[in-house]
Design a protein around this motif. Structure first.
Motif, PDB file in Angstrom:
ATOM      1  N   UNK A  23      -0.012  -1.079   0.217  1.00 56.25           N
ATOM      2  CA  UNK A  23       0.082   0.478  -0.432  1.00 56.25           C
ATOM      3  C   UNK A  23       1.211   1.154  -0.469  1.00 56.25           C
ATOM      4  N   UNK A  24       0.315   1.834   0.533  1.00 53.30           N
ATOM      5  CA  UNK A  24       0.967   3.952   0.030  1.00 53.30           C
ATOM      6  C   UNK A  24       1.814   3.878   1.560  1.00 53.30           C
ATOM      7  N   UNK A  25       2.593   3.926   1.530  1.00 50.06           N
ATOM      8  CA  UNK A  25       3.691   4.113   2.881  1.00 50.06           C
ATOM      9  C   UNK A  25       4.356   4.762   3.294  1.00 50.06           C
ATOM     10  N   UNK A 116       4.025  18.167   1.596  1.00 50.64           N
ATOM     11  CA  UNK A 116       2.578  18.124   2.015  1.00 50.64           C
ATOM     12  C   UNK A 116       1.798  16.959   0.103  1.00 50.64           C
ATOM     13  N   UNK A 117       1.537  16.213   1.198  1.00 55.61           N
ATOM     14  CA  UNK A 117       0.837  15.463   0.421  1.00 55.61           C
ATOM     15  C   UNK A 117      -0.589  14.902   0.594  1.00 55.61           C
ATOM     16  N   UNK A 118      -1.118  14.444   0.193  1.00 52.42           N
ATOM     17  CA  UNK A 118      -2.991  14.353  -0.021  1.00 52.42           C
ATOM     18  C   UNK A 118      -3.153  12.973  -0.850  1.00 52.42           C
ATOM     19  N   UNK A 141       1.981  17.144  -3.702  1.00 54.43           N
ATOM     20  CA  UNK A 141       1.612  16.079  -4.475  1.00 54.43           C
ATOM     21  C   UNK A 141       0.233  15.349  -4.249  1.00 54.43           C
ATOM     22  N   UNK A 142      -0.744  15.315  -4.744  1.00 50.94           N
ATOM     23  CA  UNK A 142      -1.932  14.508  -4.919  1.00 50.94           C
ATOM     24  C   UNK A 142      -1.946  13.428  -5.525  1.00 50.94           C
ATOM     25  N   UNK A 143      -2.453  12.099  -4.569  1.00 51.81           N
ATOM     26  CA  UNK A 143      -2.611  10.863  -5.564  1.00 51.81           C
ATOM     27  C   UNK A 143      -4.270  11.027  -5.438  1.00 51.81           C
ATOM     28  N   UNK A 144      -4.388  10.848  -6.732  1.00 52.25           N
ATOM     29  CA  UNK A 144      -5.759  10.537  -6.676  1.00 52.25           C
ATOM     30  C   UNK A 144      -6.198   9.565  -7.773  1.00 52.25           C
ATOM     31  N   UNK A 145      -7.557   9.049  -7.852  1.00 52.10           N
ATOM     32  CA  UNK A 145      -8.655   7.959  -8.423  1.00 52.10           C
ATOM     33  C   UNK A 145      -8.527   8.169 -10.118  1.00 52.10           C
ATOM     34  N   UNK A 306       1.316  19.894  -8.568  1.00 52.40           N
ATOM     35  CA  UNK A 306       1.950  19.503  -9.792  1.00 52.40           C
ATOM     36  C   UNK A 306       2.328  18.086  -9.431  1.00 52.40           C
ATOM     37  N   UNK A 307       2.353  17.301  -8.879  1.00 48.51           N
ATOM     38  CA  UNK A 307       3.064  16.282  -8.653  1.00 48.51           C
ATOM     39  C   UNK A 307       1.569  14.822  -8.539  1.00 48.51           C
ATOM     40  N   UNK A 308       1.551  14.623  -9.395  1.00 52.27           N
ATOM     41  CA  UNK A 308      -0.189  14.168  -9.830  1.00 52.27           C
ATOM     42  C   UNK A 308      -0.009  11.861  -9.737  1.00 52.27           C
ATOM     43  N   UNK A 309      -0.858  11.678  -8.237  1.00 49.62           N
ATOM     44  CA  UNK A 309      -0.536  10.044  -8.782  1.00 49.62           C
ATOM     45  C   UNK A 309      -0.914   9.517  -9.019  1.00 49.62           C
ATOM     46  N   UNK A 310      -1.742   8.813  -9.932  1.00 45.85           N
ATOM     47  CA  UNK A 310      -3.376   8.285 -10.488  1.00 45.85           C
ATOM     48  C   UNK A 310      -3.227   6.816 -10.513  1.00 45.85           C
ATOM     49  N   UNK A 311      -4.680   6.281  -9.279  1.00 44.24           N
ATOM     50  CA  UNK A 311      -4.065   5.096  -8.478  1.00 44.24           C
ATOM     51  C   UNK A 311      -4.992   3.761  -9.214  1.00 44.24           C
TER      52      UNK A 311
END
Length: 352
Positions: A23-25, A116-118, A141-145, A306-311
């Motif tokens: 998972x996200x650690x 900061x991450x979300x 940093x944003x982690x999105x669906x 500016x940094x997007x992580x698509x899960x």
């Protein structure tokens, strides 16, 4: 913060968040966000099965998500916090913020030395009047669906959707039919109840939905009156009324007790005609607890990240579009499933 000692850990690792096979650690705090394999400490965004799994030694969620998580997972070690409450673990600040997805759902903000991450979990921008309304959280940093991360997915305002559902029910009642409307036991079912016009008739519920309703009502959250479907109910009582069912129950003998029915399905997938045919529905109502294409883009813009992580979802297409907008976007492999994971389990289906 003495009640959060389970989550206190010391480590020399410097990475803030990383994506692992569990998972996200967050190594510095030694905690995972929505892990899909057993870990010692798990921060949980909400109660759906792909984000909240059994087997963790300790769980942390919002106050309003806690009861349904415990109902679904059983005897677990769970602690809860309020929205915006900051928990500091080895210098890392964690806080939960409304995601608007279902009751109690949260985005998890993680901060360390100005970084900061979300992790957004699942979320939607439209305020359904029942879930805590989505609040954008600024981050780098944003982690999105991207469950509905294609331009074809564009939602109609929910007021119009519910007007269509209620008109459908009225028309069926006039013809003496039973309106059977399907929605996931956690989240969608309660949102449908919130929007139904109970002056049209009585609302009956599948057992898995009613069990969840009872947990939610016990928290002091008001839902319209419902009647659990049971063997004691005379079949003559159903014509003209509405039955709120789980999708999985439609293909079971359970559905035969209602006689002449009109079947309606409420889901974002109803945007595509083929999905309605596959579910055998007479009517498809486009209603989702996830963002559509414009809302996904709006949410990302609101974060300022500016940094997007698509899960999960249409990850490759959506991340590629984000890169055309000048964002650093990457797709990641996870075990999150979006709306597919909101289907009830086989065990829940049998509770009807």
């Amino acid at each position: 913060m003495g009640n959060l000692l389970l989550f206190i850990s010391v480590t020399n690792a410097m990475a803030l968040l990383e994506f692992t096979d569990r998972g996200i650690y967050c190594a510095r705090a030694d905690v995972y966000i929505d892990p899909w394999k057993p870990v010692d400490r798990a921060l949980i965004t909400h109660g759906h099965a792909d984000h909240s799994r059994w087997g963790m030694k300790a769980y942390l969620s919002t106050h309003s998500a806690g009861p349904v998580i415990k109902y679904r997972l059983g005897d677990i070690r769970l602690q809860t916090v309020g929205y915006g409450e900051v928990t500091t673990i080895n210098g890392v600040k964690f806080s939960f913020h409304p995601a608007g997805h279902i009751i109690g759902s949260a985005q998890i903000r993680v901060e360390y030395k100005g970084e900061i991450w979300v992790a957004s979990g699942d979320y939607k921008l439209e305020d359904d009047g029942l879930s805590e309304a989505y609040e954008p959280v600024k981050c780098q940093h944003f982690i999105t669906e991207s469950t509905f991360g294609l331009p074809v997915y564009r939602w109609t305002p929910q007021e119009e959707v519910f007007a269509d559902i209620n008109d459908w029910w009225r028309a069926n009642a006039a013809e003496g039919k039973v309106s059977v409307l399907t929605g996931y036991a956690l989240g969608k079912a309660q949102r449908l109840l919130h929007g139904l016009d109970s002056s049209i008739g009585r609302i009956y519920t599948h057992g898995a939905i009613e069990n969840t309703n009872e947990v939610i009502r016990a928290q002091g959250i008001k839902l319209p009156d419902t009647i659990r479907v049971s063997k004691e109910i005379n079949k003559k009582d159903y014509p003209g009324q509405l039955v709120l069912s789980t999708p999985g129950a439609v293909g079971q003998p359970w559905i035969k007790k209602f006689g002449q029915i009109s079947l309606g399905a409420a889901s974002g997938w109803m945007t595509l005609r083929g999905a309605r045919r596959r579910r055998g529905a007479d009517r498809g109502f486009v209603l989702s607890d996830h963002c559509d294409w414009p809302q996904l883009l709006e949410a990302i813009d609101l974060t300022g990240a500016e940094n997007i992580y698509v899960t999960h979802g249409y990850t490759a297409i959506f991340s590629r579009h984000l890169r055309t907008l000048g964002l650093n976007a990457v797709e990641l492999e996870t075990e999150y499933e979006g709306e597919l994971a909101e289907m009830e389990t086989k065990q829940e289906t049998m509770k009807g």
